[in-house]
Design a protein around this motif. Structure first.
Motif, mmCIF file in Angstrom:
data_model
loop_
_atom_site.group_PDB
_atom_site.id
_atom_site.type_symbol
_atom_site.label_atom_id
_atom_site.label_comp_id
_atom_site.label_asym_id
_atom_site.label_seq_id
_atom_site.Cartn_x
_atom_site.Cartn_y
_atom_site.Cartn_z
ATOM 1 N N THR A 172 0.813 -1.227 0.000
ATOM 2 C CA THR A 172 0.000 0.000 0.000
ATOM 3 C C THR A 172 0.844 1.274 0.000
ATOM 4 O OG1 THR A 172 -1.843 -1.134 1.068
ATOM 5 C CG2 THR A 172 -1.800 1.264 1.229
ATOM 6 N N VAL A 216 2.807 1.727 -3.305
ATOM 7 C CA VAL A 216 2.005 2.182 -4.453
ATOM 8 C C VAL A 216 1.735 3.667 -4.324
ATOM 9 C CG1 VAL A 216 -0.243 1.974 -5.580
ATOM 10 C CG2 VAL A 216 0.969 -0.078 -4.855
ATOM 11 N N GLN A 217 1.447 4.095 -3.092
ATOM 12 C CA GLN A 217 1.174 5.526 -2.881
ATOM 13 C C GLN A 217 2.389 6.398 -3.234
ATOM 14 O OE1 GLN A 217 -0.007 5.673 1.203
ATOM 15 N NE2 GLN A 217 -2.129 4.941 0.774
ATOM 16 N N ASN A 265 4.534 5.560 -5.525
ATOM 17 C CA ASN A 265 4.900 5.208 -6.889
ATOM 18 C C ASN A 265 6.185 4.385 -6.972
ATOM 19 O OD1 ASN A 265 2.681 6.569 -8.031
ATOM 20 N ND2 ASN A 265 3.768 8.528 -7.861
ATOM 21 N N SER A 286 4.069 -0.677 -9.082
ATOM 22 C CA SER A 286 2.938 -0.364 -9.949
ATOM 23 C C SER A 286 1.608 -0.803 -9.323
ATOM 24 C CB SER A 286 3.115 -1.060 -11.306
ATOM 25 O OG SER A 286 3.059 -2.463 -11.135
ATOM 26 N N GLU A 287 0.555 -0.255 -9.887
ATOM 27 C CA GLU A 287 -0.802 -0.613 -9.449
ATOM 28 C C GLU A 287 -1.094 -2.084 -9.740
ATOM 29 O OE1 GLU A 287 -3.256 0.848 -7.925
ATOM 30 O OE2 GLU A 287 -2.400 2.833 -7.654
ATOM 31 N N MET A 326 -0.321 -4.229 -6.853
ATOM 32 C CA MET A 326 -1.318 -4.052 -5.791
ATOM 33 C C MET A 326 -2.589 -4.820 -6.113
ATOM 34 S SD MET A 326 -1.737 -2.769 -2.873
ATOM 35 C CE MET A 326 -2.953 -2.195 -1.713
ATOM 36 N N LYS A 327 -3.050 -4.778 -7.342
ATOM 37 C CA LYS A 327 -4.260 -5.514 -7.734
ATOM 38 C C LYS A 327 -4.044 -7.025 -7.586
ATOM 39 C CE LYS A 327 -6.133 -2.083 -10.956
ATOM 40 N NZ LYS A 327 -6.501 -1.799 -12.360
#
Length: 393
Positions: A135, A138-139, A141, A144-145, A148-149
């Motif tokens: 988390t 990702v915040q 950068n 990558s997203e 996280m997914k």
């Protein structure tokens, strides 16, 4: 030679005179023993005078008895019957243990399910930590997203796996619980066909036993279509429910012809006739606090009917001819006349006359085979009250 012939002639003459005397004497005795006018004596026959009586009659229908609650006890798991806690015929309360099926394989399944659940929870914690770790990255950068997914997807899978493992544990616990078979209701234990060590399971045709709650019992009996139509005509009320509610209490005659001490009441009737039997089934309920009745008893339901004024004739005083029931009525000058009667009801010994006779009529009681219309008899009066004492209604 001439003298001898005279002796013979004299002997024959004397013999003929003696025979003539015997015949005359016999005729004299016959005449003196009969009527002076030469007619046959009048037949002396018993005669009843009819009068209206208060009476009770009944109709009987074969019945079978069942407990108000009959529960088939069946195992919910397969296994060997390890223990039987109650004997046949014993009374048990709801919740009491009845049987135990070997639970070892089901406890192993439970242990395996618990282990699977622990592993699933460990994977869930790992997935949660991964999401927590990614988390902030990702915040900022840093990652990558997509990562996280992927982590969140793994978390959802881990949660589903835990839920599935929990369901397996719950199912295993249920199966372990099923190994102890308990009484669902209070009642009496029926026959136990399986013995300790028998292999039992859900596919067995026979139940482990049948548990019967017999504080009240049901007696099932059937009426033919003709009887049912008569019931609808005679019972007071506008609907079937009202007619059933207005019926008097009924009796149960047991297999030994004794009458069960408690009276019952008719509660329900089936909605349709049995096409194969042409009959419709009624259900009566009887109290059974002393446990005298058991499921499987047979007997007869007796429905009583009260008559305030009934004209009854003994069945022996009737005869049948061309599908009619007739009696011999004693008319004027003691001459008998046959008369057909309409029967409204009957008991074991008597017919209840609906039409054809009235109070005060005299009828011949017995000896009907000797009679025909117009014959004069010598009535021998017998009392209806004394007859009923010897042959009750």
């Amino acid at each position: 030679m001439s003298y001898t012939n005279n002796q013979r002639y004299t002997g024959r003459l004397l013999s003929m005179i003696g025979l003539l005397g015997i015949l005359v004497a016999a005729e004299s005795c016959t005449t003196s023993s009969g009527n002076t006018d030469g007619q046959m004596p009048l037949p002396m026959l018993p005669v009843l005078t009819l009068n209206n009586l208060s009476a009770t009659t009944y109709r009987e229908f074969p019945a079978t008895v069942e407990g108000k609650v009959n529960v088939e006890i069946r195992p919910q798991v397969d296994g060997y019957l390890e223990q039987i806690f109650a004997d046949e015929g014993a009374y048990v309360k709801a919740g009491a243990p009845l049987f135990r099926v070997s639970d070892k394989p089901y406890r192993e399944q439970l242990a395996n399910a618990n282990a699977t659940l622990l592993a699933a929870k460990g994977n869930l914690e790992k997935a949660e930590l991964e999401v927590e770790r990614l988390t902030p990255l990702v915040q900022n950068n840093v990652v990558s997203e997509v990562q996280m997914k992927t982590a969140k997807s793994s978390l959802q899978t881990a949660r589903a796996t835990v839920a599935q493992a929990e369901a397996m544990v719950s199912n295993a616990q249920i199966n372990v619980g099923y190994t102890l078979v308990k009484a669902p209701v209070s009642g009496y234990i029926g026959r136990i066909p399986h013995k300790t060590g028998s292999l039992v399971g859900r596919g067995e045709a026979q139940p482990l036993t049948v548990l019967s709650d017999i504080h009240e019992v049901y007696a099932y009996f059937s009426m033919s279509e003709a009887d049912f139509l008569q019931f609808k005509e005679e019972a007071p009320g506008n609907t079937i429910e009202e007619k059933i509610g207005n019926l008097p209490p009924v009796e149960l005659v047991l297999a030994d012809d004794s009458v069960y001490p408690e009276k019952g009441r008719i509660e329900t009737v089936d909605g349709q006739f049995d096409k194969t039997m042409g009959a419709i089934t009624f259900r009566a309920v009887f109290p059974n606090s002393k446990g005298l009745l058991r499921s499987g008893n047979t007997g007869r339901i007796r429905i009583l009917k009260q008559y305030k004024e009934a004209l009854v004739v003994p069945q022996e005083a009737t005869f049948e001819m061309q599908d009619k029931v007739l009696v011999f009525v004693v008319a004027d000058s003691n001459k008998v006349v046959s008369r057909p009667i309409a029967i409204g009801d009957q008991s074991r010994n008597y017919y209840f006359v609906k039409d054809g006779l009235k109070a005060g009529d005299r009828i011949v009681y017995t000896g009907l085979t000797r009679l025909r219309d117009g014959v004069t008899i010598a009535p021998q009066v017998i009392s209806m009250d004394s007859l009923i004492k010897s042959k009750p209604l």
